[in-house]
Design a protein around this motif. Structure first.
Motif, PDB file in Angstrom:
ATOM      1  N   ALA A   1       0.833  -1.198   0.000  1.00 48.58           N
ATOM      2  CA  ALA A   1       0.000   0.000   0.000  1.00 48.58           C
ATOM      3  C   ALA A   1       0.871   1.252   0.000  1.00 48.58           C
ATOM      4  CB  ALA A   1      -0.913   0.005   1.224  1.00 48.58           C
ATOM      5  N   ALA A   2       0.512   2.216  -0.853  1.00 49.26           N
ATOM      6  CA  ALA A   2       1.100   3.555  -0.791  1.00 49.26           C
ATOM      7  C   ALA A   2       0.309   4.338   0.241  1.00 49.26           C
ATOM      8  CB  ALA A   2       1.033   4.227  -2.153  1.00 49.26           C
ATOM      9  N   VAL A   3       0.970   4.763   1.329  1.00 53.73           N
ATOM     10  CA  VAL A   3       0.251   5.332   2.472  1.00 53.73           C
ATOM     11  C   VAL A   3       0.853   6.678   2.870  1.00 53.73           C
ATOM     12  CG1 VAL A   3      -0.310   3.011   3.288  1.00 53.73           C
ATOM     13  CG2 VAL A   3       1.669   4.188   4.237  1.00 53.73           C
ATOM     14  N   GLY A   4       0.059   7.456   3.616  1.00 61.22           N
ATOM     15  CA  GLY A   4       0.491   8.762   4.091  1.00 61.22           C
ATOM     16  C   GLY A   4       0.157   9.856   3.095  1.00 61.22           C
ATOM     17  N   MET A   5       0.362  11.092   3.514  1.00 52.84           N
ATOM     18  CA  MET A   5       0.186  12.224   2.617  1.00 52.84           C
ATOM     19  C   MET A   5       1.354  12.263   1.640  1.00 52.84           C
ATOM     20  SD  MET A   5      -2.652  13.219   3.893  1.00 52.84           S
ATOM     21  CE  MET A   5      -3.012  14.816   3.146  1.00 52.84           C
ATOM     22  N   LEU A   6       1.137  12.911   0.510  1.00 55.69           N
ATOM     23  CA  LEU A   6       2.130  12.892  -0.565  1.00 55.69           C
ATOM     24  C   LEU A   6       3.497  13.368  -0.099  1.00 55.69           C
ATOM     25  CD1 LEU A   6       2.841  12.462  -3.544  1.00 55.69           C
ATOM     26  CD2 LEU A   6       1.976  14.775  -4.005  1.00 55.69           C
ATOM     27  N   LYS A   7       3.554  14.347   0.788  1.00 60.27           N
ATOM     28  CA  LYS A   7       4.846  14.905   1.213  1.00 60.27           C
ATOM     29  C   LYS A   7       5.702  13.891   1.963  1.00 60.27           C
ATOM     30  CE  LYS A   7       2.818  17.013   5.369  1.00 60.27           C
ATOM     31  NZ  LYS A   7       3.479  16.149   6.366  1.00 60.27           N
ATOM     32  N   ASP A   8       5.077  12.885   2.562  1.00 57.47           N
ATOM     33  CA  ASP A   8       5.851  11.845   3.272  1.00 57.47           C
ATOM     34  C   ASP A   8       5.315  10.446   2.956  1.00 57.47           C
ATOM     35  OD1 ASP A   8       4.354  12.467   6.581  1.00 57.47           O
ATOM     36  OD2 ASP A   8       3.476  12.001   4.619  1.00 57.47           O
ATOM     37  N   ILE A   9       4.919  10.261   1.700  1.00 57.26           N
ATOM     38  CA  ILE A   9       4.334   8.984   1.277  1.00 57.26           C
ATOM     39  C   ILE A   9       5.345   7.851   1.428  1.00 57.26           C
ATOM     40  CG2 ILE A   9       4.972   9.309  -1.147  1.00 57.26           C
ATOM     41  CD1 ILE A   9       2.278   8.082  -1.928  1.00 57.26           C
ATOM     42  N   LYS A  10       4.862   6.692   1.839  1.00 54.92           N
ATOM     43  CA  LYS A  10       5.696   5.507   2.043  1.00 54.92           C
ATOM     44  C   LYS A  10       4.960   4.278   1.521  1.00 54.92           C
ATOM     45  CE  LYS A  10       9.118   7.336   4.574  1.00 54.92           C
ATOM     46  NZ  LYS A  10       8.721   8.749   4.460  1.00 54.92           N
ATOM     47  N   ALA A  11       5.710   3.187   1.388  1.00 59.03           N
ATOM     48  CA  ALA A  11       5.110   1.889   1.045  1.00 59.03           C
ATOM     49  C   ALA A  11       4.973   1.060   2.312  1.00 59.03           C
ATOM     50  CB  ALA A  11       5.967   1.156   0.023  1.00 59.03           C
ATOM     51  N   LEU A  12       3.827   0.464   2.493  1.00 58.92           N
ATOM     52  CA  LEU A  12       3.583  -0.435   3.619  1.00 58.92           C
ATOM     53  C   LEU A  12       3.268  -1.813   3.061  1.00 58.92           C
ATOM     54  CD1 LEU A  12       3.131  -0.790   6.718  1.00 58.92           C
ATOM     55  CD2 LEU A  12       0.695  -0.379   6.267  1.00 58.92           C
ATOM     56  N   VAL A  13       4.040  -2.810   3.479  1.00 56.31           N
ATOM     57  CA  VAL A  13       3.848  -4.182   3.017  1.00 56.31           C
ATOM     58  C   VAL A  13       2.930  -4.909   3.992  1.00 56.31           C
ATOM     59  CG1 VAL A  13       4.964  -6.363   2.420  1.00 56.31           C
ATOM     60  CG2 VAL A  13       6.108  -4.185   1.913  1.00 56.31           C
ATOM     61  N   VAL A  14       1.818  -5.422   3.473  1.00 61.34           N
ATOM     62  CA  VAL A  14       0.830  -6.123   4.286  1.00 61.34           C
ATOM     63  C   VAL A  14       0.846  -7.601   3.885  1.00 61.34           C
ATOM     64  CG1 VAL A  14      -1.600  -6.259   4.955  1.00 61.34           C
ATOM     65  CG2 VAL A  14      -0.593  -4.040   4.328  1.00 61.34           C
ATOM     66  N   PRO A  15       1.398  -8.481   4.728  1.00 66.33           N
ATOM     67  CA  PRO A  15       1.367  -9.912   4.396  1.00 66.33           C
ATOM     68  C   PRO A  15      -0.066 -10.438   4.431  1.00 66.33           C
ATOM     69  CG  PRO A  15       2.992  -9.432   6.111  1.00 66.33           C
ATOM     70  CD  PRO A  15       2.121  -8.220   5.978  1.00 66.33           C
ATOM     71  N   ASP A  16      -0.479 -11.101   3.372  1.00 67.33           N
ATOM     72  CA  ASP A  16      -1.823 -11.664   3.304  1.00 67.33           C
ATOM     73  C   ASP A  16      -1.780 -13.120   3.780  1.00 67.33           C
ATOM     74  OD1 ASP A  16      -2.722  -9.268   2.366  1.00 67.33           O
ATOM     75  OD2 ASP A  16      -2.833  -9.872   0.277  1.00 67.33           O
ATOM     76  N   THR A  17      -1.519 -13.289   5.061  1.00 67.39           N
ATOM     77  CA  THR A  17      -1.423 -14.631   5.630  1.00 67.39           C
ATOM     78  C   THR A  17      -2.812 -15.232   5.768  1.00 67.39           C
ATOM     79  OG1 THR A  17      -1.420 -13.624   7.829  1.00 67.39           O
ATOM     80  CG2 THR A  17       0.713 -14.187   6.867  1.00 67.39           C
ATOM     81  N   ALA A  18      -2.890 -16.559   5.686  1.00 67.74           N
ATOM     82  CA  ALA A  18      -4.180 -17.247   5.700  1.00 67.74           C
ATOM     83  C   ALA A  18      -4.111 -18.460   6.620  1.00 67.74           C
ATOM     84  CB  ALA A  18      -4.562 -17.686   4.285  1.00 67.74           C
ATOM     85  N   LEU A  19      -5.010 -18.510   7.590  1.00 70.95           N
ATOM     86  CA  LEU A  19      -5.097 -19.636   8.507  1.00 70.95           C
ATOM     87  C   LEU A  19      -6.134 -20.636   7.994  1.00 70.95           C
ATOM     88  CD1 LEU A  19      -5.256 -17.610  11.858  1.00 70.95           C
ATOM     89  CD2 LEU A  19      -3.237 -18.664  10.828  1.00 70.95           C
ATOM     90  N   PRO A  20      -5.978 -21.928   8.313  1.00 70.27           N
ATOM     91  CA  PRO A  20      -7.036 -22.882   7.964  1.00 70.27           C
ATOM     92  C   PRO A  20      -8.341 -22.493   8.657  1.00 70.27           C
ATOM     93  CG  PRO A  20      -5.028 -24.025   8.630  1.00 70.27           C
ATOM     94  CD  PRO A  20      -4.826 -22.581   8.964  1.00 70.27           C
ATOM     95  N   LEU A  21      -9.459 -22.630   7.949  1.00 73.00           N
ATOM     96  CA  LEU A  21     -10.738 -22.170   8.476  1.00 73.00           C
ATOM     97  C   LEU A  21     -11.680 -23.331   8.752  1.00 73.00           C
ATOM     98  CD1 LEU A  21     -11.432 -19.100   6.156  1.00 73.00           C
ATOM     99  CD2 LEU A  21     -10.762 -19.056   8.571  1.00 73.00           C
ATOM    100  N   PRO A  22     -12.321 -23.344   9.930  1.00 67.68           N
ATOM    101  CA  PRO A  22     -13.396 -24.317  10.164  1.00 67.68           C
ATOM    102  C   PRO A  22     -14.596 -23.983   9.284  1.00 67.68           C
ATOM    103  CG  PRO A  22     -12.607 -23.311  12.221  1.00 67.68           C
ATOM    104  CD  PRO A  22     -12.056 -22.491  11.098  1.00 67.68           C
ATOM    105  N   THR A  23     -15.564 -24.905   9.252  1.00 67.15           N
ATOM    106  CA  THR A  23     -16.774 -24.707   8.453  1.00 67.15           C
ATOM    107  C   THR A  23     -17.532 -23.464   8.895  1.00 67.15           C
ATOM    108  OG1 THR A  23     -16.958 -27.100   8.175  1.00 67.15           O
ATOM    109  CG2 THR A  23     -18.925 -25.801   7.715  1.00 67.15           C
ATOM    110  N   ASN A  24     -18.006 -22.684   7.905  1.00 65.19           N
ATOM    111  CA  ASN A  24     -18.804 -21.480   8.146  1.00 65.19           C
ATOM    112  C   ASN A  24     -18.060 -20.414   8.942  1.00 65.19           C
ATOM    113  OD1 ASN A  24     -21.106 -22.409   6.763  1.00 65.19           O
ATOM    114  ND2 ASN A  24     -21.736 -23.590   8.568  1.00 65.19           N
ATOM    115  N   ARG A  25     -16.760 -20.403   8.805  1.00 68.80           N
ATOM    116  CA  ARG A  25     -15.952 -19.364   9.444  1.00 68.80           C
ATOM    117  C   ARG A  25     -15.173 -18.608   8.380  1.00 68.80           C
ATOM    118  NH1 ARG A  25     -16.768 -18.397  14.902  1.00 68.80           N
ATOM    119  NH2 ARG A  25     -14.561 -18.424  15.470  1.00 68.80           N
ATOM    120  N   SER A  26     -14.754 -17.413   8.738  1.00 67.50           N
ATOM    121  CA  SER A  26     -14.004 -16.556   7.830  1.00 67.50           C
ATOM    122  C   SER A  26     -12.880 -15.888   8.612  1.00 67.50           C
ATOM    123  CB  SER A  26     -14.910 -15.487   7.212  1.00 67.50           C
ATOM    124  OG  SER A  26     -16.026 -16.066   6.589  1.00 67.50           O
ATOM    125  N   GLN A  27     -11.941 -15.303   7.876  1.00 66.39           N
ATOM    126  CA  GLN A  27     -10.819 -14.605   8.518  1.00 66.39           C
ATOM    127  C   GLN A  27     -10.846 -13.131   8.120  1.00 66.39           C
ATOM    128  OE1 GLN A  27      -6.558 -16.135   8.468  1.00 66.39           O
ATOM    129  NE2 GLN A  27      -6.336 -14.270   7.243  1.00 66.39           N
TER     130      GLN A  27
END
Length: 231
Positions: free
Chosen positions: A110-136
């Motif tokens: 993600a490109a985050v912050g106001m333009l004068k101090d914009i930075k990149a933020l890396v968001v790991p999209d980790t995924a856990l095993p899910l039981p039935t009818n559950r979400s993460q």
């Protein structure tokens, strides 16, 4: 004898599959193709213009505007130089960073912050095993002028506590269904944003991004995105 024949057969099939995938390589260079990782880009800087994004000199996003994502893009694991320019230019990057892509991993950058101090933020999209009818779900705070917040349901149940700007919450497994989600100033009952009718489908992985500005334009809002493991 049958075991040996099966092994030889499997080796032959594997070499044929690799040859079909990489026909330019001679037989002695046959290797299993690396499993790609996946990266998408989110423009979350509220006052930044549309941008073009380059990875190791190759353009991976063009004219990406505020609040928009690219599709997930396959990348071979390794280190990448990431340059972000105002759309249509290649002179002075507004972001110049590197990204280490691990094997069999998914990320949102993600490109985050106001333009004068914009930075990149890396968001790991980790995924856990899910039981039935559950979400993460997880929550990422990307509003530059918003205070630390709690993310709750409408009845006050706290999903994520004390999340500050550029912080990524832990993953939370919840029951699938329909929710009203609120952002509250951390430790209080003061609601700064209400999002009704959020449908959480079973066996899906979501990230909730808070973007925009409190009491300014563009206004504070959330983006709810399906992560790669949902596909």
């Amino acid at each position: 004898m049958n075991k040996t024949m099966n092994m030889l057969h499997n080796q032959f099939i594997r070499k044929v599959m690799i040859y079909l995938y990489f026909p330019q390589f001679p037989p002695y260079m046959y290797r299993m193709a690396p499993i790609p990782s996946y990266v998408r880009i989110l423009h979350a800087s509220p006052d930044a213009p549309a941008v073009d994004v380059y990875a190791n000199g190759n353009r991976i996003a063009q004219n990406l505007t505020y609040k928009n994502f690219t599709p997930y893009l396959p990348l071979t694991p390794g280190r990448y130089s990431i340059l972000v320019y105002p759309a249509g230019t290649r002179e002075t990057p507004v972001i110049n960073t590197s990204l280490d892509v691990m094997p069999n991993a998914n990320y949102t950058v993600a490109a985050v912050g106001m333009l004068k101090d914009i930075k990149a933020l890396v968001v790991p999209d980790t995924a856990l095993p899910l039981p039935t009818n559950r979400s993460q779900i997880k929550f990422v705070h990307l509003s530059p002028n918003a205070p630390m917040v709690d993310l709750t349901t409408s009845d006050g149940t706290i999903l994520f506590r004390n999340i500050e700007f550029k912080e990524i919450s832990n993953n939370l497994t919840i029951t699938s269904g329909r929710y009203t989600i609120q952002a509250r100033i951390a430790g209080t009952t003061q609601v700064v944003l209400t999002v009704p009718n959020v449908v959480v489908q079973p066996d899906k992985y979501y990230t909730i991004y808070a973007v925009g500005l409190v009491d300014q334009n563009p206004p504070l809002q959330v983006l709810i995105a399906l992560d790669k493991a949902s596909y």
